[in-house]
Design a protein around this motif. Structure first.
Motif, mmCIF file in Angstrom:
data_model
loop_
_atom_site.group_PDB
_atom_site.id
_atom_site.type_symbol
_atom_site.label_atom_id
_atom_site.label_comp_id
_atom_site.label_asym_id
_atom_site.label_seq_id
_atom_site.Cartn_x
_atom_site.Cartn_y
_atom_site.Cartn_z
ATOM 1 N N VAL A 180 0.850 -1.189 0.000
ATOM 2 C CA VAL A 180 0.000 0.000 0.000
ATOM 3 C C VAL A 180 0.886 1.240 0.000
ATOM 4 N N ILE A 181 0.737 2.067 -1.008
ATOM 5 C CA ILE A 181 1.527 3.290 -1.133
ATOM 6 C C ILE A 181 0.898 4.348 -0.234
ATOM 7 N N GLY A 182 1.548 4.629 0.880
ATOM 8 C CA GLY A 182 0.986 5.587 1.830
ATOM 9 C C GLY A 182 2.016 6.020 2.838
ATOM 10 N N SER A 183 1.560 6.626 3.922
ATOM 11 C CA SER A 183 2.475 7.186 4.918
ATOM 12 C C SER A 183 3.340 6.116 5.575
ATOM 13 N N MET A 184 2.823 4.902 5.753
ATOM 14 C CA MET A 184 3.595 3.844 6.397
ATOM 15 C C MET A 184 4.759 3.375 5.529
ATOM 16 N N THR A 185 4.627 3.513 4.222
ATOM 17 C CA THR A 185 5.646 2.991 3.306
ATOM 18 C C THR A 185 6.407 4.100 2.579
ATOM 19 N N THR A 186 6.358 5.300 3.117
ATOM 20 C CA THR A 186 7.067 6.421 2.501
ATOM 21 C C THR A 186 8.552 6.101 2.338
ATOM 22 N N GLY A 187 9.080 6.344 1.145
ATOM 23 C CA GLY A 187 10.495 6.100 0.881
ATOM 24 C C GLY A 187 10.809 4.702 0.405
ATOM 25 N N MET A 188 9.823 3.796 0.451
ATOM 26 C CA MET A 188 10.043 2.427 0.010
ATOM 27 C C MET A 188 9.627 2.283 -1.456
ATOM 28 N N LYS A 189 10.308 1.423 -2.179
ATOM 29 C CA LYS A 189 9.989 1.183 -3.579
ATOM 30 C C LYS A 189 8.722 0.330 -3.665
ATOM 31 N N PRO A 190 7.683 0.804 -4.370
ATOM 32 C CA PRO A 190 6.450 0.023 -4.488
ATOM 33 C C PRO A 190 6.691 -1.340 -5.132
ATOM 34 N N ALA A 191 5.993 -2.338 -4.638
ATOM 35 C CA ALA A 191 6.091 -3.692 -5.174
ATOM 36 C C ALA A 191 5.083 -3.868 -6.307
ATOM 37 N N PRO A 192 5.200 -4.956 -7.079
ATOM 38 C CA PRO A 192 4.190 -5.224 -8.107
ATOM 39 C C PRO A 192 2.789 -5.296 -7.508
#
Length: 242
Positions: A180-192
């Motif tokens: 989930v692209i959001g505040s918890m994953t900020t800075g992480m490369k999105p997965a498929p």
């Protein structure tokens, strides 16, 4: 229609669900302190919520969970939609050496979820509870096995709770989103097959319209990826990224 209770009031997904359900209903946002919630409170009011309450909620304080739900009922009336949206991603590298941090992840992402879901199922008379599993729990990966293990346990608990509630007036929606692209994953490369919070929220709200317990892969194509994941040989799997 009853009150909406968002447990994890700062959650991106929880906020999106509140926006979708606010019209004509009271909403309770439960989070640690009120800072940062005023904007969402005003937005929900503008979207037609009859009232928006903010109550203090510390997920790690398991003994206070029942009182938090009771307080929500006292303020807003019977809760007919409850969203268990709190959680932490944690730091995998730190958790591998710091047992306190590993236990913190396990407490917030599993033990506290089990506690709150049990309270909600006991107090709520009808409506829907939404809980959030993850593709991370489908098969634990070396790169995030602490977090993944909590989601695996939570998913198993939710399947059992859904069976317990089957046929009754209260239903459980278990969401299994991908990255989930959001505040918890900020800075992480999105997965498929990544999704955004609004996509997850809309899928959960649509599922509520069915009136029964359901388990959702979000997006639906994630179900096929999950099958493939089960087939990857372990020597290859242990090198898979987050």
């Amino acid at each position: 229609m009853g009150a909406v209770l968002i447990l994890g009031g700062r959650s991106d997904i929880g906020g999106e669900i509140a926006r979708l359900l606010a019209l004509g209903r009271p909403v309770v946002l439960a989070a640690r302190g009120s800072h940062g919630l005023e904007t969402l409170q005003r937005e929900l009011t503008a979207r037609g919520a009859t009232a928006v309450y903010i109550i203090d909620f510390d997920a790690a304080d398991l003994a206070a969970h029942r009182r938090v739900v009771e307080q929500a009922v006292e303020l807003a009336g019977p809760v007919t939609t409850a969203v268990v949206a709190f959680g932490i991603l944690g730091d995998q590298e730190r958790a591998e050496h710091d047992e306190a941090h590993a236990a913190e992840i396990a407490t917030i992402d599993y033990a506290a979820q089990v506690s709150m879901l049990t309270v909600l199922a006991d107090i709520m008379e009808s409506g829907h509870i939404a809980a959030f599993s993850s593709i991370a729990g489908w098969r634990a990966r070396r790169a995030n096995y602490v977090y993944g293990s909590t989601k695996a346990g939570l998913d198993a608990f939710c399947q059992g709770l859904a069976d317990r509630l089957h046929g009754g007036p209260l239903a459980l929606i278990t969401a299994r989103p991908g990255f989930v692209i959001g505040s918890m994953t900020t800075g992480m490369k999105p997965a498929p097959l990544s999704v955004t919070p609004d996509v997850v929220a809309r899928a959960v709200v649509r599922a509520m319209d069915s009136g029964r317990s359901r388990t959702l892969w979000i997006p639906g194509a994630l179900r096929l990826l999950a099958w493939v994941m089960r087939c990857v040989p372990r020597p290859l799997w242990r090198h898979m990224p987050r």
